[in-house]
Write a protein that holds these residues in place. Structure first.
Motif, PDB file in Angstrom:
ATOM      1  N   ILE A 217      42.280  90.174  44.736  1.00  0.00           N
ATOM      2  CA  ILE A 217      41.550  88.919  44.631  1.00  0.00           C
ATOM      3  C   ILE A 217      40.115  89.223  44.712  1.00  0.00           C
ATOM      4  CG2 ILE A 217      41.202  86.536  45.382  1.00  0.00           C
ATOM      5  CD1 ILE A 217      43.944  86.681  46.848  1.00  0.00           C
ATOM      6  N   GLU A 218      39.200  88.855  43.997  1.00  0.00           N
ATOM      7  CA  GLU A 218      37.838  88.946  44.021  1.00  0.00           C
ATOM      8  C   GLU A 218      37.304  87.776  44.298  1.00  0.00           C
ATOM      9  OE1 GLU A 218      34.040  88.785  40.685  1.00  0.00           O
ATOM     10  OE2 GLU A 218      35.460  90.384  40.548  1.00  0.00           O
ATOM     11  N   ARG A 219      36.782  87.459  45.716  1.00  0.00           N
ATOM     12  CA  ARG A 219      36.327  86.319  46.279  1.00  0.00           C
ATOM     13  C   ARG A 219      34.710  86.397  46.445  1.00  0.00           C
ATOM     14  NH1 ARG A 219      37.599  85.991  51.980  1.00  0.00           N
ATOM     15  NH2 ARG A 219      35.432  86.977  52.141  1.00  0.00           N
ATOM     16  N   THR A 220      33.999  85.260  45.876  1.00  0.00           N
ATOM     17  CA  THR A 220      32.689  85.216  46.499  1.00  0.00           C
ATOM     18  C   THR A 220      32.331  83.772  46.689  1.00  0.00           C
ATOM     19  OG1 THR A 220      32.034  86.731  44.420  1.00  0.00           O
ATOM     20  CG2 THR A 220      30.370  85.452  45.374  1.00  0.00           C
ATOM     21  N   TYR A 221      31.711  83.803  48.007  1.00  0.00           N
ATOM     22  CA  TYR A 221      30.990  82.333  48.783  1.00  0.00           C
ATOM     23  C   TYR A 221      29.645  82.120  48.207  1.00  0.00           C
ATOM     24  CZ  TYR A 221      34.669  82.476  52.214  1.00  0.00           C
ATOM     25  OH  TYR A 221      36.018  82.511  52.998  1.00  0.00           O
ATOM     26  N   TYR A 222      29.512  80.966  47.898  1.00  0.00           N
ATOM     27  CA  TYR A 222      28.120  80.456  47.403  1.00  0.00           C
ATOM     28  C   TYR A 222      27.533  79.132  48.427  1.00  0.00           C
ATOM     29  CZ  TYR A 222      29.717  82.691  43.032  1.00  0.00           C
ATOM     30  OH  TYR A 222      29.928  83.666  41.949  1.00  0.00           O
ATOM     31  N   ASP A 223      26.385  79.189  48.641  1.00  0.00           N
ATOM     32  CA  ASP A 223      25.684  78.215  49.597  1.00  0.00           C
ATOM     33  C   ASP A 223      25.510  77.005  48.569  1.00  0.00           C
ATOM     34  OD1 ASP A 223      23.328  78.596  48.267  1.00  0.00           O
ATOM     35  OD2 ASP A 223      22.335  79.557  49.918  1.00  0.00           O
ATOM     36  N   THR A 224      24.969  75.929  49.162  1.00  0.00           N
ATOM     37  CA  THR A 224      24.825  74.677  48.645  1.00  0.00           C
ATOM     38  C   THR A 224      23.577  74.785  47.459  1.00  0.00           C
ATOM     39  OG1 THR A 224      23.127  74.064  50.393  1.00  0.00           O
ATOM     40  CG2 THR A 224      25.405  73.250  50.451  1.00  0.00           C
ATOM     41  N   ASP A 225      22.885  75.925  47.517  1.00  0.00           N
ATOM     42  CA  ASP A 225      22.044  76.136  46.063  1.00  0.00           C
ATOM     43  C   ASP A 225      22.518  77.065  45.258  1.00  0.00           C
ATOM     44  OD1 ASP A 225      20.053  74.774  47.731  1.00  0.00           O
ATOM     45  OD2 ASP A 225      19.455  76.412  48.854  1.00  0.00           O
ATOM     46  N   GLY A 226      23.866  77.251  45.412  1.00  0.00           N
ATOM     47  CA  GLY A 226      24.317  78.073  44.488  1.00  0.00           C
ATOM     48  C   GLY A 226      24.202  79.501  44.511  1.00  0.00           C
ATOM     49  N   ARG A 227      23.753  80.117  45.648  1.00  0.00           N
ATOM     50  CA  ARG A 227      23.497  81.526  45.919  1.00  0.00           C
ATOM     51  C   ARG A 227      24.679  82.167  46.521  1.00  0.00           C
ATOM     52  NH1 ARG A 227      19.325  83.077  50.849  1.00  0.00           N
ATOM     53  NH2 ARG A 227      20.820  81.691  51.918  1.00  0.00           N
ATOM     54  N   PRO A 228      25.124  83.407  45.740  1.00  0.00           N
ATOM     55  CA  PRO A 228      26.051  83.976  46.816  1.00  0.00           C
ATOM     56  C   PRO A 228      25.501  84.586  48.023  1.00  0.00           C
ATOM     57  CG  PRO A 228      25.616  84.729  44.265  1.00  0.00           C
ATOM     58  CD  PRO A 228      24.508  83.870  44.650  1.00  0.00           C
ATOM     59  N   VAL A 229      26.525  84.329  49.060  1.00  0.00           N
ATOM     60  CA  VAL A 229      26.148  84.826  50.112  1.00  0.00           C
ATOM     61  C   VAL A 229      27.176  86.114  50.639  1.00  0.00           C
ATOM     62  CG1 VAL A 229      25.093  82.682  50.775  1.00  0.00           C
ATOM     63  CG2 VAL A 229      27.334  82.908  51.300  1.00  0.00           C
ATOM     64  N   GLU A 230      28.246  86.218  50.068  1.00  0.00           N
ATOM     65  CA  GLU A 230      29.303  87.184  50.452  1.00  0.00           C
ATOM     66  C   GLU A 230      30.216  87.411  49.226  1.00  0.00           C
ATOM     67  OE1 GLU A 230      33.227  88.351  52.505  1.00  0.00           O
ATOM     68  OE2 GLU A 230      32.595  86.766  51.114  1.00  0.00           O
ATOM     69  N   THR A 231      30.610  88.714  49.070  1.00  0.00           N
ATOM     70  CA  THR A 231      31.688  88.794  48.081  1.00  0.00           C
ATOM     71  C   THR A 231      32.638  89.844  48.547  1.00  0.00           C
ATOM     72  OG1 THR A 231      32.132  89.325  45.781  1.00  0.00           O
ATOM     73  CG2 THR A 231      30.527  90.549  46.898  1.00  0.00           C
ATOM     74  N   ALA A 232      33.897  89.749  48.441  1.00  0.00           N
ATOM     75  CA  ALA A 232      35.006  90.459  48.943  1.00  0.00           C
ATOM     76  C   ALA A 232      36.040  90.864  47.926  1.00  0.00           C
ATOM     77  CB  ALA A 232      35.768  89.860  50.152  1.00  0.00           C
ATOM     78  N   ASP A 233      36.669  91.984  48.153  1.00  0.00           N
ATOM     79  CA  ASP A 233      37.964  92.570  47.368  1.00  0.00           C
ATOM     80  C   ASP A 233      38.939  92.227  48.224  1.00  0.00           C
ATOM     81  OD1 ASP A 233      36.690  92.945  44.466  1.00  0.00           O
ATOM     82  OD2 ASP A 233      35.697  94.756  45.701  1.00  0.00           O
ATOM     83  N   ILE A 234      39.817  91.637  48.163  1.00  0.00           N
ATOM     84  CA  ILE A 234      41.074  91.298  48.914  1.00  0.00           C
ATOM     85  C   ILE A 234      42.358  92.016  48.164  1.00  0.00           C
ATOM     86  CG2 ILE A 234      42.598  89.780  50.021  1.00  0.00           C
ATOM     87  CD1 ILE A 234      39.874  87.972  49.910  1.00  0.00           C
ATOM     88  N   THR A 235      43.090  92.777  48.843  1.00  0.00           N
ATOM     89  CA  THR A 235      44.459  93.470  48.273  1.00  0.00           C
ATOM     90  C   THR A 235      45.612  92.784  49.180  1.00  0.00           C
ATOM     91  OG1 THR A 235      42.809  95.233  47.799  1.00  0.00           O
ATOM     92  CG2 THR A 235      45.401  95.567  47.679  1.00  0.00           C
ATOM     93  N   VAL A 236      46.604  92.358  48.240  1.00  0.00           N
ATOM     94  CA  VAL A 236      47.920  92.038  48.995  1.00  0.00           C
ATOM     95  C   VAL A 236      48.915  92.695  48.082  1.00  0.00           C
ATOM     96  CG1 VAL A 236      49.096  89.889  49.377  1.00  0.00           C
ATOM     97  CG2 VAL A 236      46.657  89.486  49.494  1.00  0.00           C
ATOM     98  N   ALA A 237      50.076  92.979  49.070  1.00  0.00           N
ATOM     99  CA  ALA A 237      51.075  93.558  48.647  1.00  0.00           C
ATOM    100  C   ALA A 237      52.320  92.526  47.925  1.00  0.00           C
ATOM    101  CB  ALA A 237      51.866  94.501  49.729  1.00  0.00           C
ATOM    102  N   ASP A 238      52.203  92.608  46.653  1.00  0.00           N
ATOM    103  CA  ASP A 238      53.286  91.545  45.799  1.00  0.00           C
ATOM    104  C   ASP A 238      54.658  91.724  46.420  1.00  0.00           C
ATOM    105  OD1 ASP A 238      53.303  89.720  43.344  1.00  0.00           O
ATOM    106  OD2 ASP A 238      55.053  91.170  43.108  1.00  0.00           O
TER     107      ASP A 238
END
Length: 254
Positions: A217-238
């Protein structure tokens, strides 16, 4: 900590009753009208609570018949929802608590790490801009559940108490709460799930075999101005977890 959303409060109460075997596998549950009366909420709230437990795999709905307790899944379901990001404290720990499991994690952070091109693009910064990168191994009852690699621009967090995610007064609080503490309001989280096969390193960390199916899972958080403030690569065993997304539907006013 008490939930602030009525349907989740009702879902929590019903989950406890189901896991205490108040109704056996295959039993039909009372109507939503009865639950609404019992918990002092509207029928729509009771319905949403039951739908939440269907998403989690505790209940199943049968068209024209009602809602029944289903046989427990061997493969657990991890529910991703907008609400999980509003919790105080760690969303992961709260997720595991709903599965009657103890959530914990191990982490290692490195500050002043130049952003590679792929991360810079996701964070809308220049390649080489300094970030804090944190490697996580998340555990449920001491067993590996998921991996994560998180990147935060130091232009946002440098010289603040939250520059290192797992140190300081907000250690373990989650990205949303940590950012809020320094005046950054996160408004949106975007997740892109992709199937993949486990590498040797991923397999070793997750306790699975090389080549086993995983979800990245490629996850990115955005603030109220639409600025990316954190991004992460999450891995889960199916093989152990399936991922479900809860999507709220806006209701017409009036």
């Amino acid at each position: 900590m008490p939930r602030d959303t009525p349907y989740l409060q009702v879902a929590d109460a019903l989950r406890v009753r189901i896991k205490a075997a108040e109704w056996a596998v295959g039993d039909k549950l009372p109507s939503r009208a009865r639950f609404a009366e019992e918990y002092g909420v509207g029928q729509s709230v009771a319905q949403r609570a039951m739908e939440r437990l269907i998403i989690e795999g505790l209940l199943e709905g049968r068209a024209g018949s009602g809602t029944y307790v289903r046989r427990p899944r061997e493969r657990l379901r991890m529910v991703r929802s907008r609400h999980r990001e509003r919790r105080n404290g760690s969303p992961f720990r709260a997720d595991m608590r709903e599965q009657s499991r103890a959530g914990s994690w191990e982490s290692t952070s490195a500050a002043r790490t130049p952003a590679p091109e792929r991360i810079a693009e996701r964070l809308a910064i220049e390649p080489g801009d300094l970030c804090v990168v944190t490697q996580y191994e998340f555990l449920a009852d001491g067993l590996p559940v998921q991996l994560s690699e998180s990147w935060e621009p130091m232009a946002i967090t440098d010289s603040t108490p939250v520059v290192l995610p797992e140190m300081g007064p907000y250690a373990g609080a989650g990205v949303v709460e940590r950012m809020r503490s320094i005046g950054v309001a996160i408004e949106t989280a975007v997740e892109v799930p992709r199937p993949a096969r486990a590498t040797q390193e991923q397999a070793n960390l997750l306790g699975i075999s090389v080549g086993d199916l995983i979800t990245e899972i490629e996850r990115t958080y955005y603030d109220t101005d639409g600025r990316p403030v954190e991004t992460a690569d999450i891995t889960v065993a199916d093989v152990r977890w399936e991922i479900a997304y809860e999507i709220g539907i806006e209701q017409p006013s009036g």
